[in-house]
Design a protein around this motif. Structure first.
Motif, PDB file in Angstrom:
ATOM      1  N   THR A 162       0.831  -1.207   0.000  1.00 49.53           N
ATOM      2  CA  THR A 162       0.000   0.000   0.000  1.00 49.53           C
ATOM      3  C   THR A 162       0.867   1.259   0.000  1.00 49.53           C
ATOM      4  O   THR A 162       0.575   2.241  -0.693  1.00 49.53           O
ATOM      5  CB  THR A 162      -0.932   0.012   1.219  1.00 49.53           C
ATOM      6  N   LEU A 163       1.958   1.221   0.785  1.00 45.91           N
ATOM      7  CA  LEU A 163       2.835   2.381   0.904  1.00 45.91           C
ATOM      8  C   LEU A 163       3.814   2.494  -0.264  1.00 45.91           C
ATOM      9  O   LEU A 163       4.418   3.551  -0.471  1.00 45.91           O
ATOM     10  CB  LEU A 163       3.647   2.292   2.206  1.00 45.91           C
ATOM     11  N   SER A 164       3.973   1.378  -0.996  1.00 47.58           N
ATOM     12  CA  SER A 164       4.968   1.291  -2.079  1.00 47.58           C
ATOM     13  C   SER A 164       6.384   1.508  -1.561  1.00 47.58           C
ATOM     14  O   SER A 164       7.253   2.068  -2.244  1.00 47.58           O
ATOM     15  CB  SER A 164       4.651   2.323  -3.184  1.00 47.58           C
ATOM     16  N   ARG A 165       6.595   1.055  -0.348  1.00 53.84           N
ATOM     17  CA  ARG A 165       7.939   1.132   0.254  1.00 53.84           C
ATOM     18  C   ARG A 165       7.967   0.220   1.481  1.00 53.84           C
ATOM     19  O   ARG A 165       6.927  -0.244   1.960  1.00 53.84           O
ATOM     20  CB  ARG A 165       8.268   2.570   0.685  1.00 53.84           C
ATOM     21  N   ALA A 166       9.161  -0.029   1.976  1.00 59.36           N
ATOM     22  CA  ALA A 166       9.311  -0.848   3.173  1.00 59.36           C
ATOM     23  C   ALA A 166       8.987  -0.024   4.416  1.00 59.36           C
ATOM     24  O   ALA A 166       9.179   1.205   4.443  1.00 59.36           O
ATOM     25  CB  ALA A 166      10.732  -1.390   3.264  1.00 59.36           C
ATOM     26  N   LEU A 167       8.480  -0.672   5.439  1.00 64.04           N
ATOM     27  CA  LEU A 167       8.262   0.000   6.721  1.00 64.04           C
ATOM     28  C   LEU A 167       9.601   0.291   7.372  1.00 64.04           C
ATOM     29  O   LEU A 167      10.527  -0.527   7.306  1.00 64.04           O
ATOM     30  CB  LEU A 167       7.439  -0.899   7.657  1.00 64.04           C
ATOM     31  N   SER A 188      -6.313  -0.578  10.126  1.00 65.09           N
ATOM     32  CA  SER A 188      -6.146   0.145  11.389  1.00 65.09           C
ATOM     33  C   SER A 188      -4.665   0.396  11.671  1.00 65.09           C
ATOM     34  O   SER A 188      -4.283   1.486  12.121  1.00 65.09           O
ATOM     35  CB  SER A 188      -6.760  -0.649  12.549  1.00 65.09           C
ATOM     36  N   ALA A 189      -3.833  -0.607  11.406  1.00 62.87           N
ATOM     37  CA  ALA A 189      -2.402  -0.480  11.689  1.00 62.87           C
ATOM     38  C   ALA A 189      -1.748   0.576  10.809  1.00 62.87           C
ATOM     39  O   ALA A 189      -0.733   1.170  11.193  1.00 62.87           O
ATOM     40  CB  ALA A 189      -1.716  -1.831  11.485  1.00 62.87           C
ATOM     41  N   SER A 190      -2.337   0.827   9.647  1.00 65.04           N
ATOM     42  CA  SER A 190      -1.719   1.773   8.714  1.00 65.04           C
ATOM     43  C   SER A 190      -1.665   3.187   9.275  1.00 65.04           C
ATOM     44  O   SER A 190      -0.854   3.998   8.832  1.00 65.04           O
ATOM     45  CB  SER A 190      -2.462   1.777   7.383  1.00 65.04           C
ATOM     46  N   LEU A 191      -2.504   3.486  10.269  1.00 60.14           N
ATOM     47  CA  LEU A 191      -2.473   4.850  10.821  1.00 60.14           C
ATOM     48  C   LEU A 191      -1.182   5.100  11.598  1.00 60.14           C
ATOM     49  O   LEU A 191      -0.846   6.246  11.915  1.00 60.14           O
ATOM     50  CB  LEU A 191      -3.705   5.121  11.686  1.00 60.14           C
ATOM     51  N   PHE A 192      -0.437   4.023  11.915  1.00 63.46           N
ATOM     52  CA  PHE A 192       0.827   4.183  12.638  1.00 63.46           C
ATOM     53  C   PHE A 192       2.018   4.285  11.685  1.00 63.46           C
ATOM     54  O   PHE A 192       3.161   4.284  12.114  1.00 63.46           O
ATOM     55  CB  PHE A 192       1.020   3.025  13.621  1.00 63.46           C
ATOM     56  N   CYS A 193       1.725   4.394  10.393  1.00 62.54           N
ATOM     57  CA  CYS A 193       2.778   4.595   9.401  1.00 62.54           C
ATOM     58  C   CYS A 193       2.922   6.087   9.109  1.00 62.54           C
ATOM     59  O   CYS A 193       2.002   6.877   9.340  1.00 62.54           O
ATOM     60  CB  CYS A 193       2.446   3.847   8.104  1.00 62.54           C
ATOM     61  N   ASN A 194       4.087   6.460   8.600  1.00 57.46           N
ATOM     62  CA  ASN A 194       4.348   7.868   8.280  1.00 57.46           C
ATOM     63  C   ASN A 194       3.761   8.192   6.906  1.00 57.46           C
ATOM     64  O   ASN A 194       4.426   8.040   5.888  1.00 57.46           O
ATOM     65  CB  ASN A 194       5.849   8.131   8.285  1.00 57.46           C
ATOM     66  N   THR A 195       2.521   8.617   6.897  1.00 53.59           N
ATOM     67  CA  THR A 195       1.852   8.905   5.619  1.00 53.59           C
ATOM     68  C   THR A 195       1.238  10.302   5.643  1.00 53.59           C
ATOM     69  O   THR A 195       0.116  10.495   5.216  1.00 53.59           O
ATOM     70  CB  THR A 195       0.753   7.860   5.334  1.00 53.59           C
ATOM     71  N   ARG A 196       1.966  11.242   6.188  1.00 47.80           N
ATOM     72  CA  ARG A 196       1.444  12.609   6.252  1.00 47.80           C
ATOM     73  C   ARG A 196       1.521  13.293   4.895  1.00 47.80           C
ATOM     74  O   ARG A 196       2.449  13.028   4.132  1.00 47.80           O
ATOM     75  CB  ARG A 196       2.245  13.412   7.287  1.00 47.80           C
ATOM     76  N   PRO A 197       0.550  14.177   4.610  1.00 48.20           N
ATOM     77  CA  PRO A 197      -0.657  14.415   5.422  1.00 48.20           C
ATOM     78  C   PRO A 197      -1.644  13.257   5.282  1.00 48.20           C
ATOM     79  O   PRO A 197      -1.757  12.654   4.220  1.00 48.20           O
ATOM     80  CB  PRO A 197      -1.234  15.703   4.832  1.00 48.20           C
ATOM     81  N   LEU A 198      -2.330  12.943   6.381  1.00 48.77           N
ATOM     82  CA  LEU A 198      -3.283  11.843   6.374  1.00 48.77           C
ATOM     83  C   LEU A 198      -4.479  12.140   5.471  1.00 48.77           C
ATOM     84  O   LEU A 198      -4.921  13.283   5.370  1.00 48.77           O
ATOM     85  CB  LEU A 198      -3.833  11.605   7.790  1.00 48.77           C
ATOM     86  N   GLY A 221       3.920   8.969  19.071  1.00 47.12           N
ATOM     87  CA  GLY A 221       5.039   9.818  19.443  1.00 47.12           C
ATOM     88  C   GLY A 221       4.669  11.297  19.369  1.00 47.12           C
ATOM     89  O   GLY A 221       3.729  11.683  18.660  1.00 47.12           O
ATOM     90  N   GLN A 222       5.408  12.106  20.072  1.00 52.67           N
ATOM     91  CA  GLN A 222       5.068  13.529  20.187  1.00 52.67           C
ATOM     92  C   GLN A 222       5.192  14.255  18.849  1.00 52.67           C
ATOM     93  O   GLN A 222       4.273  14.987  18.444  1.00 52.67           O
ATOM     94  CB  GLN A 222       5.976  14.189  21.223  1.00 52.67           C
ATOM     95  N   ASP A 223       6.274  14.039  18.147  1.00 51.38           N
ATOM     96  CA  ASP A 223       6.489  14.777  16.900  1.00 51.38           C
ATOM     97  C   ASP A 223       5.418  14.419  15.866  1.00 51.38           C
ATOM     98  O   ASP A 223       4.872  15.310  15.189  1.00 51.38           O
ATOM     99  CB  ASP A 223       7.876  14.475  16.327  1.00 51.38           C
ATOM    100  N   GLU A 224       5.113  13.129  15.723  1.00 55.68           N
ATOM    101  CA  GLU A 224       4.126  12.700  14.735  1.00 55.68           C
ATOM    102  C   GLU A 224       2.742  13.224  15.083  1.00 55.68           C
ATOM    103  O   GLU A 224       1.985  13.682  14.210  1.00 55.68           O
ATOM    104  CB  GLU A 224       4.101  11.160  14.638  1.00 55.68           C
ATOM    105  N   GLY A 227       2.611  16.968  14.461  1.00 55.91           N
ATOM    106  CA  GLY A 227       2.671  17.175  13.010  1.00 55.91           C
ATOM    107  C   GLY A 227       1.340  16.936  12.360  1.00 55.91           C
ATOM    108  O   GLY A 227       0.895  17.702  11.484  1.00 55.91           O
ATOM    109  N   ARG A 228       0.643  15.874  12.774  1.00 55.59           N
ATOM    110  CA  ARG A 228      -0.660  15.573  12.179  1.00 55.59           C
ATOM    111  C   ARG A 228      -1.701  16.620  12.565  1.00 55.59           C
ATOM    112  O   ARG A 228      -2.553  16.981  11.740  1.00 55.59           O
ATOM    113  CB  ARG A 228      -1.110  14.180  12.603  1.00 55.59           C
ATOM    114  N   LEU A 229      -1.643  17.079  13.804  1.00 59.07           N
ATOM    115  CA  LEU A 229      -2.589  18.138  14.212  1.00 59.07           C
ATOM    116  C   LEU A 229      -2.363  19.396  13.400  1.00 59.07           C
ATOM    117  O   LEU A 229      -3.324  20.031  12.922  1.00 59.07           O
ATOM    118  CB  LEU A 229      -2.412  18.424  15.714  1.00 59.07           C
TER     119      LEU A 229
END
Length: 467
Positions: free
Chosen positions: A331-336, A364-374, A453-456, A459-461
């Motif tokens: 889905t991400l087209s890259r490795a985690l 559900s687990a995908s929300l913990f991946c770095n995919t900003r902006p969501l 994590g705090q930064d993520e 960042g999303r907010l």
């Protein structure tokens, strides 16, 4: 009691369907219960319809279900010489005869029998002298069925079943091209492989009486027969694709765990008191033929989903991660990366509480991946209308000031912010959840923020505020 030997003998003309999978499971469990052997035979005598792809699909389905067979799988077609040998032996003993009738003659005789209301017995050459046939004429070999009396089979599931011999035709056991028929090959292979119990669908019950006569002609011991009722759909009709009569690989793709499928198939016609959740270990310990029901079982996706949800909750996080990881990476087209893997592993126990199938868990687990902006979906978008954005911005500033990023401290900071802004807690928590999850299923919000994590989180907010 001699060593129990069972077999699963699928025809490779298509996928391993759900009924076949249950038959394989019952044979496997019965053999394992008795400390015996479970054999796999590919009944590929129908060369026109058998395919290598179907064989591969059957083997893959068996492996996914973790139904390990003993020894190497046997190709029935590779044993054609042995089948032919038995047919010729029956012929030499007068238990079978040559049939020189042409296809046209057989068709005419069948039509005449039907018109007279008689059973077609195929016995055009039963009492004729082979010397009546033209020299070099092709012939099939037919078994000489008894015409008087009856046969009773004490089926381990169906009970005593009786058929009059007069109802049985002199079936072909060897075709005119020298190839064996299914009826002969099955008996010879079961005998040679030492099969003691034939557990199969009750659509084969009529075949048992024909096969019985081959055993009798060869003076071989008859196996114990156990004919299982077929599986029906929820509406009580014969199972079709719309009900769930799909290949086993389809259930894997739909996100079911093999242990959930085994548990569900076990209970689809067999019972042990009121037990619904039965581990494989207990299934091996408890399985018997006496507790197989005589009525058709009904396939029910809701029950399968419920069982699958249980086994997802029981599974270890590392195992679930290994299953869903490749899908997430596709889905991400890259490795985690390591951070994403660590987040997902921590989150999985809570996410598993809500998932019934593995794709739901992966989503559900995908929300913990770095995919900003969501990407923000329907209901979440409604939580993020214009008048909420200033609140989100202030909340982001408040959370940025948190010095210890742990669930209790995060929760205290949000509650303090809500109180200071004279807002109900839900008016703060709901937009935060929408902004950081995008509307995806998650566990407790504060735990989700801690894992992200705090930064993520911040960042999303701020992504939402800037959108």
């Amino acid at each position: 009691m001699p060593k129990v030997v069972t077999r699963f003998a699928p025809s490779p003309t298509g996928f391993l369907h759900i009924g076949g999978a249950r038959t394989a499971l019952y044979n496997w469990l019965f053999a394992r219960h008795h400390g015996g052997e479970f054999l796999l035979r590919i009944e590929d005598t129908d060369r026109k319809r058998s395919t290598d792809e179907a064989i591969d699909a059957i083997l893959a389905g068996m492996r996914w279900l973790e139904l390990k067979w003993d020894g190497t799988e046997v190709s029935q077609v590779s044993r054609a010489d042995r089948h032919q040998e038995v047919a010729l032996e029956m012929l030499a003993q007068g238990k079978a005869y040559r049939c020189y009738a042409s296809t046209e003659e057989i068709g005419e005789a069948r039509d005449a029998a039907r018109a007279d209301g008689r059973n077609f017995r195929g016995d055009l050459w039963r009492d004729r002298d082979p010397s009546d046939a033209p020299e070099g004429a092709p012939y099939a070999v037919r078994i000489k069925m008894p015409r008087e009396g009856e046969v009773t089979i004490n089926d381990a599931v169906q009970g005593e079943v009786t058929v009059k011999n007069a109802e049985l035709d002199d079936m072909i056991i060897l075709r005119s091209d020298g190839t064996p028929t299914y009826m002969l090959a099955v008996v010879v292979d079961d005998h040679d492989m030492g099969v003691t119990h034939v557990i199969r669908g009750d659509d084969h019950l009529n075949n048992a009486f024909r096969q019985y006569q081959i055993y009798a002609a060869m003076a071989w011991d008859l196996p114990v027969y156990a004919h299982i009722p077929l599986i029906h759909g929820p509406d009580g009709k014969k199972l079709s694709k719309r009900h769930g009569a799909l290949g086993v690989e389809a259930y894997e793709e739909m996100g079911f765990l093999p242990e959930a499928m085994r548990n569900y198939l076990l209970r689809l016609g067999w019972s042990h008191g009121d037990d619904e959740i039965i581990s494989t270990e207990d299934a091996i310990k408890w399985f018997n033929l006496e507790n197989i029901g005589r009525g058709p079982a009904r396939f029910d996706f809701d029950k399968l989903d419920s069982l699958n949800g249980h086994y997802i909750r029981e599974a270890e996080a590392d195992r679930l991660l290994s299953i869903i990881k490749s899908g997430l990476e596709n889905t991400l087209s890259r490795a985690l990366d390591e951070t994403e893997v660590a987040r997902i592993r921590r989150a999985l126990p809570a996410l598993a509480e809500r998932a019934k199938r593995l794709p739901e868990l992966a989503e559900s687990a995908s929300l913990f991946c770095n995919t900003r902006p969501l990407e923000i979906t329907g209901n979440a978008a409604k939580q993020l209308t214009g008048d909420v954005l200033p609140v989100l911005e202030k909340a982001a500033n408040e959370l940025e000031a948190v010095t210890e990023w742990t669930a209790p401290v995060i929760k205290a900071a949000i509650m303090s912010f809500a109180q200071a802004e004279d807002l109900k807690l839900g008016k703060v928590m709901q937009p935060i959840r929408a902004a950081v999850t995008g509307g995806k299923q998650s566990g407790d919000l504060v735990e989700t923020l801690e894992i992200l994590g705090q930064d993520e989180t911040i960042g999303r907010l701020r992504d939402r505020v800037a959108a």
